[in-house]
Design a protein around this motif. Structure first.
Motif, PDB file in Angstrom:
ATOM      1  N   ARG A  74     -11.796   5.966  -4.088  1.00 29.17           N
ATOM      2  CA  ARG A  74     -10.834   5.647  -5.348  1.00 29.17           C
ATOM      3  C   ARG A  74      -9.780   5.360  -4.840  1.00 29.17           C
ATOM      4  O   ARG A  74      -8.760   4.573  -5.308  1.00 29.17           O
ATOM      5  CB  ARG A  74     -10.843   6.524  -6.002  1.00 29.17           C
ATOM      6  N   ALA A  75      -9.163   6.082  -3.816  1.00 31.07           N
ATOM      7  CA  ALA A  75      -7.682   6.005  -3.369  1.00 31.07           C
ATOM      8  C   ALA A  75      -7.604   4.461  -2.811  1.00 31.07           C
ATOM      9  O   ALA A  75      -6.481   3.858  -3.084  1.00 31.07           O
ATOM     10  CB  ALA A  75      -7.505   6.851  -2.223  1.00 31.07           C
ATOM     11  N   LYS A  76      -8.574   4.096  -1.910  1.00 33.62           N
ATOM     12  CA  LYS A  76      -8.320   2.582  -1.371  1.00 33.62           C
ATOM     13  C   LYS A  76      -8.699   1.550  -2.543  1.00 33.62           C
ATOM     14  O   LYS A  76      -7.813   0.689  -2.417  1.00 33.62           O
ATOM     15  CB  LYS A  76      -9.587   2.292  -0.375  1.00 33.62           C
ATOM     16  N   GLY A  85      -2.952   3.066   1.143  1.00 35.45           N
ATOM     17  CA  GLY A  85      -3.220   2.676   2.571  1.00 35.45           C
ATOM     18  C   GLY A  85      -3.478   3.562   3.831  1.00 35.45           C
ATOM     19  O   GLY A  85      -3.961   3.447   4.703  1.00 35.45           O
ATOM     20  N   ALA A  86      -2.876   5.027   3.381  1.00 31.60           N
ATOM     21  CA  ALA A  86      -3.342   5.929   4.419  1.00 31.60           C
ATOM     22  C   ALA A  86      -3.024   7.515   3.645  1.00 31.60           C
ATOM     23  O   ALA A  86      -2.454   7.425   2.783  1.00 31.60           O
ATOM     24  CB  ALA A  86      -2.288   5.879   5.594  1.00 31.60           C
ATOM     25  N   PRO A 131       1.107  -1.066   0.114  1.00 30.61           N
ATOM     26  CA  PRO A 131      -0.038   0.086   0.034  1.00 30.61           C
ATOM     27  C   PRO A 131       1.026   1.244   0.083  1.00 30.61           C
ATOM     28  O   PRO A 131       1.928   1.343   0.637  1.00 30.61           O
ATOM     29  CB  PRO A 131      -0.884  -0.246   1.431  1.00 30.61           C
ATOM     30  N   LEU A 132       0.446   2.061  -0.676  1.00 24.62           N
ATOM     31  CA  LEU A 132       0.973   3.680  -0.841  1.00 24.62           C
ATOM     32  C   LEU A 132       0.533   4.361   0.424  1.00 24.62           C
ATOM     33  O   LEU A 132      -0.557   4.434   0.916  1.00 24.62           O
ATOM     34  CB  LEU A 132       0.913   4.209  -2.055  1.00 24.62           C
ATOM     35  N   VAL A 133       1.299   5.373   0.693  1.00 24.32           N
ATOM     36  CA  VAL A 133       0.916   6.630   1.568  1.00 24.32           C
ATOM     37  C   VAL A 133       1.032   8.091   0.823  1.00 24.32           C
ATOM     38  O   VAL A 133       2.074   8.304   0.142  1.00 24.32           O
ATOM     39  CB  VAL A 133       1.645   6.519   2.764  1.00 24.32           C
ATOM     40  N   ASP A 134      -0.127   8.804   0.867  1.00 27.38           N
ATOM     41  CA  ASP A 134      -0.088  10.049   0.367  1.00 27.38           C
ATOM     42  C   ASP A 134       0.170  10.887   1.416  1.00 27.38           C
ATOM     43  O   ASP A 134      -0.871  11.267   2.480  1.00 27.38           O
ATOM     44  CB  ASP A 134      -1.341  10.316  -0.541  1.00 27.38           C
ATOM     45  N   ALA A 153      -5.633   8.789  -5.774  1.00 24.86           N
ATOM     46  CA  ALA A 153      -5.629   7.639  -6.645  1.00 24.86           C
ATOM     47  C   ALA A 153      -4.600   7.490  -7.576  1.00 24.86           C
ATOM     48  O   ALA A 153      -4.357   6.674  -8.082  1.00 24.86           O
ATOM     49  CB  ALA A 153      -6.988   7.538  -7.178  1.00 24.86           C
ATOM     50  N   ASN A 154      -4.041   8.954  -7.973  1.00 25.95           N
ATOM     51  CA  ASN A 154      -3.105   9.004  -8.946  1.00 25.95           C
ATOM     52  C   ASN A 154      -1.741   8.841  -8.303  1.00 25.95           C
ATOM     53  O   ASN A 154      -0.719   8.928  -9.082  1.00 25.95           O
ATOM     54  CB  ASN A 154      -3.038  10.505  -9.574  1.00 25.95           C
ATOM     55  N   LEU A 155      -1.594   8.518  -7.260  1.00 29.85           N
ATOM     56  CA  LEU A 155      -0.187   8.486  -6.333  1.00 29.85           C
ATOM     57  C   LEU A 155       0.669   7.382  -7.077  1.00 29.85           C
ATOM     58  O   LEU A 155       1.797   7.616  -7.105  1.00 29.85           O
ATOM     59  CB  LEU A 155      -0.413   8.143  -4.997  1.00 29.85           C
ATOM     60  N   ILE A 156       0.072   6.333  -7.725  1.00 25.17           N
ATOM     61  CA  ILE A 156       0.873   5.346  -8.389  1.00 25.17           C
ATOM     62  C   ILE A 156       1.520   5.856  -9.553  1.00 25.17           C
ATOM     63  O   ILE A 156       3.035   5.410  -9.616  1.00 25.17           O
ATOM     64  CB  ILE A 156      -0.091   4.070  -8.743  1.00 25.17           C
TER      65      ILE A 156
END
Length: 270
Positions: free
Chosen positions: A29-31, A36-37, A6-9, A229-232
């Motif tokens: 959408r983030a989930k 993840g946080a 999981p990523l963290v923003d 949701a764009n963090l990837i």
């Protein structure tokens, strides 16, 4: 496209006009995108209060910061200090800021910026919480103030970093971390940042969208605003610059955010 880790923003401005009323769908959408946080950014007393209230609606997933942005430093006073201190007593409020110096447009005078920043550095020392930092066209003064603060035990992340490789190296050597936004995906305007990110160790980087701003240029589809949701796509750009797999970046950056903000101490299992 999701990753096993999981990523963290670490930076989302839910209080911005573009995101007003959108928190539930942004979080959903983030989930779905394996975020993840999320750390909701406070930039004034009022937004710090609203971001903490939002965090209480999503316990164990959403956290907040409390601070006064340099743009609003002309209004700094003892009442603001007292209110921020009260917010920071809440375990869901995990960092002091957004605070720092911004000499780019000087919406507040440099003198008032330094006064408000200095007070918030003391607030971080008093509460023991890390700093969520802003520095734009103010490196010399910012670095001097942070050098003294770090000597006193301060720690933090220079969020939305857009500076040079030399500046990034100076911050890392000082003990600060670097927050990377979608600016790193901008091949036209982000070359300076891309060089800085390439030379910054992965164990000092954090991922952030700074939503609704700075949407990643490498995203295949985007809404009119940026979102967690764009963090990837930021992780993917960093992976390309470091010549490693995206999972390596995800694992490193998530560990960094857990370490700095104490998410693991909050019972969060990313």
């Amino acid at each position: 496209m999701t990753l096993a880790t999981p990523l963290v923003d670490i930076g989302v401005n839910f209080h911005s006009k573009q995101l007003t009323g959108l928190a539930p769908e942004l979080i959903a959408r983030a989930k779905d995108a394996n975020v993840g946080a999320i750390l909701a950014t406070g930039t004034s007393v009022e937004s710090s209060q609203s971001e903490l209230a939002l965090a209480h609606q999503h316990p164990g997933y959403l956290y907040s910061t409390a601070g006064v942005h340099p743009h609003s430093a002309d209004g700094w006073n003892d009442t603001a200090l007292e209110l921020l201190f009260t917010l920071l007593e809440d375990p869901a409020c995990v960092a002091v800021g957004e605070t720092g110096l911004d000499y780019n447009r000087n919406f507040s005078t440099p003198a008032n910026q330094r006064r408000a920043f200095g007070a918030q550095l003391e607030l971080a020392a008093d509460t023991g919480k890390p700093l969520f930092l802003h520095c734009r066209d103010a490196f010399d003064d910012f670095f001097a103030m942070m050098r003294d603060a770090v000597a006193g035990g301060a720690r933090g992340v220079v969020h939305c970093f857009t500076g040079s490789e030399d500046e990034a190296e100076a911050f890392v050597e000082l003990g600060l971390d670097i927050g990377v936004t979608g600016w790193v995906t901008d091949l036209a305007r982000g070359q300076t940042l891309r060089e800085a990110v390439k030379s910054t160790p992965l164990d000092r980087l954090h991922l952030e969208t700074d939503a609704p701003y700075l949407g990643p240029k490498n995203a295949k589809k985007r809404r009119p605003y940026n979102e967690p949701a764009n963090l990837i796509w930021i992780a993917r750009a960093i992976a390309e610059l470091h010549g490693v797999d995206e999972l390596v970046v995800a694992q490193a950056c998530t560990r960094n955010s857990e370490r700095l903000f104490g998410f693991s101490n909050q019972g969060l299992h990313l």
